[in-house]
Design a protein around this motif. Structure first.
Motif, mmCIF file in Angstrom:
data_model
loop_
_atom_site.group_PDB
_atom_site.id
_atom_site.type_symbol
_atom_site.label_atom_id
_atom_site.label_comp_id
_atom_site.label_asym_id
_atom_site.label_seq_id
_atom_site.Cartn_x
_atom_site.Cartn_y
_atom_site.Cartn_z
ATOM 1 N N TRP A 122 28.762 -12.371 -25.380
ATOM 2 C CA TRP A 122 29.477 -12.760 -24.155
ATOM 3 C C TRP A 122 28.528 -13.419 -23.147
ATOM 4 O O TRP A 122 28.949 -14.105 -22.243
ATOM 5 C CB TRP A 122 30.148 -11.539 -23.507
ATOM 6 N N ALA A 123 27.245 -13.154 -23.288
ATOM 7 C CA ALA A 123 26.244 -13.775 -22.414
ATOM 8 C C ALA A 123 24.887 -13.641 -23.082
ATOM 9 O O ALA A 123 24.689 -12.753 -23.926
ATOM 10 C CB ALA A 123 26.225 -13.083 -21.055
ATOM 11 N N THR A 124 23.958 -14.517 -22.711
ATOM 12 C CA THR A 124 22.595 -14.409 -23.244
ATOM 13 C C THR A 124 21.790 -13.473 -22.336
ATOM 14 O O THR A 124 22.203 -13.157 -21.216
ATOM 15 C CB THR A 124 21.895 -15.773 -23.262
ATOM 16 N N VAL A 179 22.613 -13.079 -13.696
ATOM 17 C CA VAL A 179 23.797 -12.447 -13.088
ATOM 18 C C VAL A 179 23.362 -11.253 -12.231
ATOM 19 O O VAL A 179 23.827 -11.067 -11.101
ATOM 20 C CB VAL A 179 24.788 -11.997 -14.193
ATOM 21 N N LEU A 209 29.721 -20.481 -15.979
ATOM 22 C CA LEU A 209 28.710 -21.515 -16.200
ATOM 23 C C LEU A 209 29.217 -22.857 -15.707
ATOM 24 O O LEU A 209 30.388 -23.210 -15.919
ATOM 25 C CB LEU A 209 28.395 -21.622 -17.700
ATOM 26 N N ILE A 269 24.326 -20.452 -14.122
ATOM 27 C CA ILE A 269 25.181 -19.345 -13.692
ATOM 28 C C ILE A 269 25.596 -19.559 -12.244
ATOM 29 O O ILE A 269 24.746 -19.717 -11.350
ATOM 30 C CB ILE A 269 24.439 -17.994 -13.829
ATOM 31 N N LEU A 327 32.349 -16.161 -17.653
ATOM 32 C CA LEU A 327 31.892 -15.102 -18.556
ATOM 33 C C LEU A 327 32.992 -14.042 -18.571
ATOM 34 O O LEU A 327 33.570 -13.748 -17.531
ATOM 35 C CB LEU A 327 30.600 -14.463 -18.035
ATOM 36 N N GLN A 353 21.080 -15.179 -19.125
ATOM 37 C CA GLN A 353 22.265 -15.236 -18.256
ATOM 38 C C GLN A 353 22.523 -13.881 -17.591
ATOM 39 O O GLN A 353 22.833 -13.807 -16.404
ATOM 40 C CB GLN A 353 23.495 -15.676 -19.054
ATOM 41 N N LEU A 354 22.357 -12.802 -18.354
ATOM 42 C CA LEU A 354 22.580 -11.461 -17.784
ATOM 43 C C LEU A 354 21.551 -11.147 -16.707
ATOM 44 O O LEU A 354 21.879 -10.552 -15.674
ATOM 45 C CB LEU A 354 22.534 -10.399 -18.878
#
Ligand code: TMP
Ligand code: ASP
Length: 237
Positions: free
Chosen positions: A142-144, A151, A182, A187, A87, A147-148
């Motif tokens: 940059w991320a879904t 993270v 990824l 992640i 990412l 995903q955030l």
């Protein structure tokens, strides 16, 4: 597996492809830079020390159930890792006010934060890695959202594990930087965790045992990195 071409050279590491595209080799260098590369130097054997430290910490995190890119240390300077699709976001975790946070808010370094702070930065050297928030990351694709969230959940868990571990060897984990990517749509923690990417203070003397010795011309950077690896190896090696 066979080592192939160099695919990237950064400030502190080189990355090599392998015949098997699922993996990479990272090679740690002794070069140190600060302030976007405007300050340059060599910290003798830093590459060897950081590879050792990062391998031990990634193994610790794996044991605690965190998915990382780590596979195995190959030799003093080389580590075999999974090839992640990174990412373009750096995650900074803070437990104590220091560095750019102290500057931005006009505060003295050393105040303990009531909860950890998570900050996001857009990984772009030309722009000097500007700070962003979740909205920027989502809006730019940059991320879904999922995903955030993952993270941030992982970052807080990693902070807990590392903070406890460092406390056990007499060190305060002031702040640190993480990078995620990824792998099979999951992640996974990548890059490194070392005194280049963390602030570590001695619990008793509050002496800085990290790259701030280099950034701020404090001297004794080799000894500081050696002291950190010595304590970690005593606990985990
Ligand atoms: P900062 O206070 O300069 O924002 O740094 C916060 C933490 O992130 C510190 O432990 C050092 C680490 N860091 C990196 O690993 N790479 C970087 O490029 C920067 C700016 C900080
Ligand atoms: N590594 C970054 C640089 O080369 C920043 C830092 O660690 O201070 O500028």
């Amino acid at each position: 597996m066979e080592k192939r071409e160099k695919i990237y050279e950064g400030k502190a590491k080189q990355i090599f492809a392998l015949d098997d595209e699922a993996y990479l080799i990272m090679v740690y260098k002794d070069e140190a830079t600060a302030f976007d590369g405007s300050k340059k130097g060599i910290i003798e054997n830093k590459g060897i020390i950081n590879n050792r430290i990062s391998c031990l910490l990634f193994k610790l995190l794996e044991k605690e159930g965190i998915e990382t890119h780590f596979i195995k240390q190959l030799d003093e300077r080389q580590v075999l890792v999974k090839r992640l699709q990174m990412l373009p976001v750096e995650v900074v975790l803070r437990n104590v006010v220091a560095g750019s946070l102290a500057q931005r808010l006009g505060m003295e370094e050393g105040r303990e934060l009531q909860i950890p702070i998570i900050e996001l930065y857009y990984k772009n050297d030309d722009l000097h890695d500007p700070m962003i928030n979740e909205y920027h990351a989502l809006a730019m694709g940059w991320a879904t959202r999922e995903q955030l969230e993952e993270v941030q959940r992982l970052s807080l868990r990693i902070n807990q594990i590392l903070r406890d571990f460092f406390a056990g060897i007499g060190l305060i984990l002031v702040d640190f930087k993480l990078e995620f990517g990824l792998y099979d749509e999951q992640i996974v923690l990548g890059d490194e965790i070392s005194p280049d990417s963390c602030r570590l203070w001695d619990q008793v003397s509050r002496e800085k045992l990290d790259k701030d010795r280099f950034r701020r011309d404090l001297g004794g950077e080799v000894e500081a990195y050696q002291e950190v690896v010595r304590r970690i190896e005593e606990a985990l090696g």
